[in-house]
Design a protein around this motif. Structure first.
Motif, mmCIF file in Angstrom:
data_model
loop_
_atom_site.group_PDB
_atom_site.id
_atom_site.type_symbol
_atom_site.label_atom_id
_atom_site.label_comp_id
_atom_site.label_asym_id
_atom_site.label_seq_id
_atom_site.Cartn_x
_atom_site.Cartn_y
_atom_site.Cartn_z
ATOM 1 N N TYR A 267 0.806 -1.212 0.000
ATOM 2 C CA TYR A 267 0.000 0.000 0.000
ATOM 3 C C TYR A 267 0.840 1.263 0.000
ATOM 4 O O TYR A 267 0.321 2.354 -0.232
ATOM 5 C CB TYR A 267 -0.926 -0.004 1.214
ATOM 6 N N ARG B 292 -6.011 1.128 0.205
ATOM 7 C CA ARG B 292 -6.146 -0.313 0.424
ATOM 8 C C ARG B 292 -7.286 -0.891 -0.403
ATOM 9 O O ARG B 292 -7.133 -1.920 -1.071
ATOM 10 C CB ARG B 292 -6.351 -0.607 1.910
ATOM 11 N N GLU B 293 -8.425 -0.224 -0.353
ATOM 12 C CA GLU B 293 -9.570 -0.693 -1.126
ATOM 13 C C GLU B 293 -9.299 -0.591 -2.628
ATOM 14 O O GLU B 293 -9.709 -1.465 -3.408
ATOM 15 C CB GLU B 293 -10.812 0.124 -0.766
ATOM 16 N N ARG C 271 -7.056 -3.561 -3.655
ATOM 17 C CA ARG C 271 -7.837 -4.805 -3.749
ATOM 18 C C ARG C 271 -8.695 -4.822 -5.010
ATOM 19 O O ARG C 271 -8.775 -5.841 -5.703
ATOM 20 C CB ARG C 271 -8.710 -4.953 -2.503
ATOM 21 N N LEU D 20 1.240 -10.095 -0.096
ATOM 22 C CA LEU D 20 0.951 -8.743 0.363
ATOM 23 C C LEU D 20 1.912 -8.365 1.482
ATOM 24 O O LEU D 20 2.061 -9.091 2.465
ATOM 25 C CB LEU D 20 -0.505 -8.682 0.853
ATOM 26 N N LYS E 158 -6.105 -5.959 10.311
ATOM 27 C CA LYS E 158 -6.506 -5.366 9.031
ATOM 28 C C LYS E 158 -5.724 -5.988 7.875
ATOM 29 O O LYS E 158 -6.302 -6.414 6.861
ATOM 30 C CB LYS E 158 -6.310 -3.849 9.053
ATOM 31 N N LEU E 159 -4.397 -6.042 8.012
ATOM 32 C CA LEU E 159 -3.586 -6.625 6.949
ATOM 33 C C LEU E 159 -3.896 -8.106 6.779
ATOM 34 O O LEU E 159 -4.054 -8.596 5.651
ATOM 35 C CB LEU E 159 -2.097 -6.443 7.247
ATOM 36 N N GLN F 167 -6.983 -8.668 4.832
ATOM 37 C CA GLN F 167 -6.785 -8.432 3.402
ATOM 38 C C GLN F 167 -6.061 -9.597 2.736
ATOM 39 O O GLN F 167 -6.418 -10.023 1.633
ATOM 40 C CB GLN F 167 -5.986 -7.135 3.209
ATOM 41 N N ALA G 193 -8.401 -12.378 2.246
ATOM 42 C CA ALA G 193 -9.458 -12.081 1.291
ATOM 43 C C ALA G 193 -9.026 -12.258 -0.157
ATOM 44 O O ALA G 193 -9.809 -12.744 -0.987
ATOM 45 C CB ALA G 193 -9.971 -10.650 1.511
ATOM 46 N N TYR G 194 -7.761 -11.883 -0.492
ATOM 47 C CA TYR G 194 -7.458 -11.892 -1.924
ATOM 48 C C TYR G 194 -6.007 -12.197 -2.293
ATOM 49 O O TYR G 194 -5.655 -12.159 -3.484
ATOM 50 C CB TYR G 194 -7.874 -10.554 -2.555
#
Length: 274
Positions: free
Chosen positions: A115, A133-134, A137, A179, A186-187, A190, A193-194
């Protein structure tokens, strides 16, 4: 455990083709390169590594072009970014660069993403810092649509792409995506998630953080385990033994941003860890 390397390659350091050959000949597993398009002279953002900001940050080679040069003179050396600032790229163009590099190298590419820390650099790319961040993603999802085997449309909060013919494809469907960033819920959310795993800088505190990452991975319904690759490590026998005990499969050692003679001396020093 695979021993890879990273370095700030610049217009003043060893060249990527020379480094790639030397790494492969010595038996190192891979080469990861960082990215900064530019460093604004007027900067309010403090450098996380401390001030003054090291000279090499404003002189980095484009990682994809440099890795392409290294790929052309090697056969086994894996190639990666550590990290690509995805939010600062047009995702359609970036998907093409990644797919081309992975295709031409025979599936040797790992996409390390992050990020970023430099608010001013990101602003020059039109990035709204609070949504980076969004945005990252969303752009990864768009790139995955372009890498899909069949034409696939994508519409997200920040961008879209029509179902398209987009070749070449990455060699194995999509590159491995890791990542980077500091440990925390939070990290880890993420990553689960992906992404396929985590690039922890330095690799400290993994005994405590790996179970937390594993729980986030499981809670997201992911199978298996996330890949964890300690990054920019200054090695010692004890440190590498610790990573092996944790069951890690790869570690990335930090090379100096220097000329050929100094980098090759460091490689000779690091050869004891192979």
């Amino acid at each position: 455990m695979r021993i890879a390397t990273t370095i700030f390659l610049t217009d003043e350091t060893i060249r990527p083709d020379r480094l790639g050959r030397e790494l492969e000949q010595r038996g190192f597993a891979g080469l990861y390169l960082p990215e900064h398009t530019h460093i604004p002279v007027s900067r309010d953002t403090p450098a996380p590594m401390g001030e003054p900001l090291p000279r090499e940050y404003g002189r980095t080679l484009d990682p994809f072009i440099a890795l392409g040069q290294a790929a052309a003179v090697t056969e086994r050396l894996t190639l990666g970014t550590g990290i690509t600032l995805v939010a600062q790229h047009d995702p359609v163009d970036l998907a093409k660069q990644i797919a081309t590099l992975d295709f031409l190298s025979g599936g040797r590419f790992t996409l390390g993403i992050g990020y970023g820390w430099n608010v001013e650099e990101a602003a020059d790319h039109g990035v709204e810092w609070s949504t980076r961040r969004e945005l990252t993603r969303d752009r990864v999802a768009l790139m995955r649509a372009l890498w899909a085997a069949e034409p696939t449309a994508y519409k997200g909060a920040f961008g879209s792409v029509r179902a398209s013919f987009a070749h070449p494809k990455p060699a194995h469907g999509a590159p491995r995506i890791l990542l980077g960033g500091g440990a925390g819920p939070k990290l880890f959310g993420q990553i689960a998630a992906y992404a396929d795993g985590w690039l922890p800088i330095g690799g400290r505190g993994l005994t405590e953080t790996l179970p937390v990452l594993g729980q986030a991975w499981s809670d997201a319904g992911r199978t298996g385990e996330p890949v964890v690759v300690p990054y920019a490590v200054h090695p010692s026998p004890g440190k590498l033994a610790y990573y092996r005990e944790l069951g890690l499969q790869e570690v990335v050692l930090q090379l100096p941003p220097a000329g050929e003679a100094e980098v090759l001396r460091t490689l000779d020093d690091f050869a004891q860890f192979l």
